[in-house]
Structure formats: structure tokens, C-alpha cells
Design a protein around this motif. Structure first.
Motif, short mmCIF file in Angstrom:
data_model
loop_
_atom_site.label_atom_id
_atom_site.label_comp_id
_atom_site.label_asym_id
_atom_site.label_seq_id
_atom_site.Cartn_x
_atom_site.Cartn_y
_atom_site.Cartn_z
N GLY A 91 36.87 44.54 39.04
CA GLY A 91 37.28 44.74 37.71
C GLY A 91 37.58 45.95 37.14
O GLY A 91 37.70 46.16 35.90
N LYS A 92 37.91 46.87 38.17
CA LYS A 92 38.16 48.27 37.62
C LYS A 92 39.86 48.34 36.98
O LYS A 92 39.58 48.79 35.84
CB LYS A 92 38.45 49.20 39.21
N THR A 93 40.68 47.62 37.47
CA THR A 93 42.06 47.57 37.08
C THR A 93 41.93 46.97 35.58
O THR A 93 42.56 47.16 34.64
CB THR A 93 42.99 47.06 37.86
N THR A 94 41.37 45.68 35.71
CA THR A 94 41.15 44.74 34.54
C THR A 94 40.43 45.58 33.34
O THR A 94 40.86 45.49 32.10
CB THR A 94 40.23 43.49 34.62
N THR A 95 39.39 46.43 33.71
CA THR A 95 38.75 47.25 32.75
C THR A 95 39.56 48.31 32.13
O THR A 95 39.40 48.72 31.04
CB THR A 95 37.46 47.77 33.44
N PHE A 143 32.39 36.29 33.38
CA PHE A 143 33.68 35.71 33.89
C PHE A 143 34.37 34.90 32.86
O PHE A 143 33.77 33.88 32.17
CB PHE A 143 33.22 34.73 35.14
N ASP A 144 35.76 35.28 32.84
CA ASP A 144 36.67 34.53 32.02
C ASP A 144 38.14 34.47 32.83
O ASP A 144 38.67 35.20 33.18
CB ASP A 144 36.76 35.33 30.75
N THR A 145 38.41 33.02 32.79
CA THR A 145 39.64 32.86 33.67
C THR A 145 40.77 33.44 32.91
O THR A 145 41.84 33.50 33.55
CB THR A 145 39.67 31.37 33.72
N1 LIG Z 1 35.61 39.33 33.85
C1 LIG Z 1 36.61 38.82 34.78
N2 LIG Z 1 36.33 37.19 34.92
C2 LIG Z 1 37.14 36.68 35.55
N3 LIG Z 1 38.25 37.24 36.40
C3 LIG Z 1 38.08 38.64 36.45
C4 LIG Z 1 37.20 39.56 35.59
N4 LIG Z 1 37.57 40.74 35.54
C5 LIG Z 1 38.61 40.70 36.83
N5 LIG Z 1 38.60 39.52 37.10
C6 LIG Z 1 39.97 39.22 38.31
O1 LIG Z 1 39.38 39.43 39.27
C7 LIG Z 1 40.30 40.14 40.45
C8 LIG Z 1 40.05 41.76 40.49
O2 LIG Z 1 39.95 42.24 39.29
P1 LIG Z 1 40.53 43.90 39.34
O3 LIG Z 1 41.98 43.77 39.92
O4 LIG Z 1 40.58 44.26 37.77
O5 LIG Z 1 39.28 44.76 40.23
P2 LIG Z 1 39.70 45.89 40.96
O6 LIG Z 1 38.36 46.53 41.05
O7 LIG Z 1 40.64 46.96 40.05
O8 LIG Z 1 40.14 45.42 42.38
P3 LIG Z 1 40.72 46.59 43.55
O9 LIG Z 1 39.39 47.23 44.06
O10 LIG Z 1 41.22 45.90 44.48
O11 LIG Z 1 41.54 47.65 42.87
C9 LIG Z 1 41.63 39.94 39.44
O12 LIG Z 1 42.36 38.67 39.78
C10 LIG Z 1 41.18 39.77 38.02
O13 LIG Z 1 42.10 39.08 37.21
#
Ligand SMILES: Nc1ncnc2c1ncn2[C@@H]1O[C@H](COP(=O)(O)OP(=O)(O)OP(=O)(O)O)[C@@H](O)[C@H]1O
Ligand SMILES: [Mg+2]
Length: 259
Positions: free
Chosen positions: A16-20, A219-221
């Protein structure tokens, strides 16, 4: 007060890094903060999410690292002002993976970002760094520049494994930096109905104490829906649980800065 640089990092992928980075960026913008989000990941997920396709860009964060002296002109070429998330954005590029080799001989190569951000700390209240999921020159630059390292931890049974590596990196840096790196852990993708999730959250709070943020991201779709649509969650459903929780996170972070 000078702007705060927050590195969002964890060597585990998909936590969830990028999402955050994007959602917290949008949330802080909604609290009237001036925000810059930077994509430091060669995979450029954040950039693609915002519909900035690296192959079509005139300049990216890669160019910032290439410059001997990052001045205003290079920033003007890189910055995308007022993106869909409301914040300004510095896109990444697959070429970021070349920096390991390109910068081999460069002196003070761990300080490049910190120096380049000097003016940005005046221009913004918060600079959020979306870090790659591996140790290397980009992560080191991010940790050196950061006032706070925000570590998203997925509340599943494998998640705790990934953070050990990051803590090792932080410990190593703390030996050479003038001040220790501050960090906070953010529980993500929490599912209240799952015993493993509840257990991991308990372990996190036991082991890390007040280093774990009060805010828990469930978790949220709607997050998948948002990235598929090239939007942030606030523009898909501002009442979604994920949207509300990232706003709470933004408030908690602002509160912590003022405390
Ligand atoms: N709270 C959440 N609930 C449901 N899905 C989530 C949540 N946070 C992130 N996701 C989903 O999980 C997946 C991975 O999230 P994200 O890309 O943010 O992770 P990341 O740590 O940046 O990954 P990477 O290490 O590959 O860069 C994405 O499809 C994102 O939409
Ligand atoms: Mg990512």
C-alpha cells in the motif's frame, strides 16, 4: 515552518505504499496543505495511476538525479501542477533503475534528493516520497531526505517479515546520519473479520508501541476501482471507508507535527 518530507517505504511489495502516497497526498490537500508527491519507483505505478505515462514525459525524477545541481529550471520541467489528486506531482520513470550504475562514481550520492528538495521545503507543506520496494540508491536518498518514514504494513501473516529489512536499513543509516530517522508504522488492508489480521495488529502494537499510528486503513475495494479509473478514492466515493480513514491519517500526521 519548513515543509516536511515523508518517505513512504517498505521493502515488501504490494503493502500500500503507492496508494498511501497518492491518497494521503489528496487528503492533505483537502486539509488545505500544499503537497508534492514524488514517484521514486522505477515501476512508476503512481505516475501511471495519475495517467502520466513515463515514455511520453519530457522529464522525470530521473533527470533530477542526473543533474549536478538541481535548480529551479529542472523542477519546472518535471513538475505536474494540480493533478487529479489536487497535489503537485513529480513523475517517475523506468530509467530510475539505471541510477544505481549512473551514480556509481558520484560523490555524496545519498544526499542528492535532500539537496534537490531544499527549495521544495519552502514551496510545500508536505513532500511525500513513494519509494520502491527494494534497497538501493533511491531508498537511501529518500530515507536521508525524510523527516518521517511512514511504513505501511499489510496486516497479514507475511507482512511482519518485510519490515525487518527496512528496520535494518534504518538502523544502518542512523549510525551515519546527524539525527536518527523518525518512523511510524501504518496498518493497511485490515480486515476485522479475519483472525490473522487482528493478531498481526495486536503484535504490531505490542512490539512497536506508539510507533504504530492510531489510524488503521481497512481493506476497501474502492482503492482498486480508483486506480483502474486513474483517480483518487475521494473522486470515486468520498464517503468510502478508505477515503474517511486516509483523511483521519492526514489529520493524525498534522497533529503529530504540531505536538
Ligand atoms: N486498503 C486497501 N484495501 C484494498 N486494496 C488496497 C488497499 N491499499 C492498496 N490496495 C491495492 O493493493 C494493491 C497494491 O497496493 P500499492 O500499489 O499501493 O502497494 P505498493 O506497496 O506501492 O506496491 P509495490 O511494492 O509494488 O510498489 C493495489 O492494487 C491497490 O489498489
Ligand atoms: Mg508502489
Amino acid at each position: 515552518m519548513a515543509g516536511r518530507v515523508i518517505a513512504i517505504a517498505n521493502q515488501k511489495g504490494g503493502v500500500g505504499k503507492t496508494t498511501t502516497a497518492l491518497t494521503l497526498g489528496a487528503a492533505l490537500t483537502r486539509l488545505e496543505k500544499r503537497v508534492l508527491v514524488m514517484d521514486l519507483d522505477p515501476h512508476a505505478n503512481a505516475s501511471v495511476h495519475l495517467s502520466y505515462f513515463p515514455e511520453t514525459l519530457e522529464a522525470s525524477v530521473y533527470d533530477l538525479f542526473q543533474e549536478q545541481q538541481a535548480d529551479g529550471a529542472i523542477w519546472e520541467r518535471i513538475l505536474k501542477l494540480g493533478t487529479g489528486g489536487g497535489f503537485d506531482f513529480a513523475p517517475g520513470s523506468i530509467r530510475l533503475s539505471e541510477l544505481e550504475v549512473d551514480l556509481k562514481e558520484r560523490k555524496n550520492k545519498g544526499l542528492i534528493l535532500n539537496v534537490a528538495l531544499e527549495d521544495m521545503r519552502e514551496r510545500y507543506d508536505y513532500v511525500l516520497l513513494d519509494c520502491p520496494p527494494h534497497v538501493g540508491i533511491l531508498l537511501v536518498n529518500a530515507l536521508v531526505a525524510a523527516d518521517l518514514v511512514l511504513i505501511p504494513i499489510q496486516t497479514d501473516f507475511l507482512a511482519l517479515y518485510g519490515i525487518r529489512l527496512l528496520f535494518d536499513t534504518i538502523r544502518l543509516l542512523n549510525r551515519v546520519l546527524p539525527r536518527p530517522v523518525r518512523y511510524m508504522a501504518l496498518p493497511t488492508m485490515f480486515d476485522q473479520r479475519t483472525a490473522a489480521c487482528r493478531r498481526i495488529l495486536r503484535i504490531m502494537r505490542d512490539k512497536l508501541g506508539d510507533k504504530v499510528l492510531e489510524t488503521v486503513i481497512h481493506f476497501d475495494t474502492k482503492f482498486r476501482e480508483s486506480s483502474a479509473g486513474g483517480k483518487v478514492i475521494f473522486d470515486v466515493d468520498p464517503k468510502a471507508r478508505g477515503a474517511v480513514e486516509y483523511l483521519n491519517l492526514a489529520r493524525e500526521i498534522v497533529r503529530n507535527e504540531n505536538a
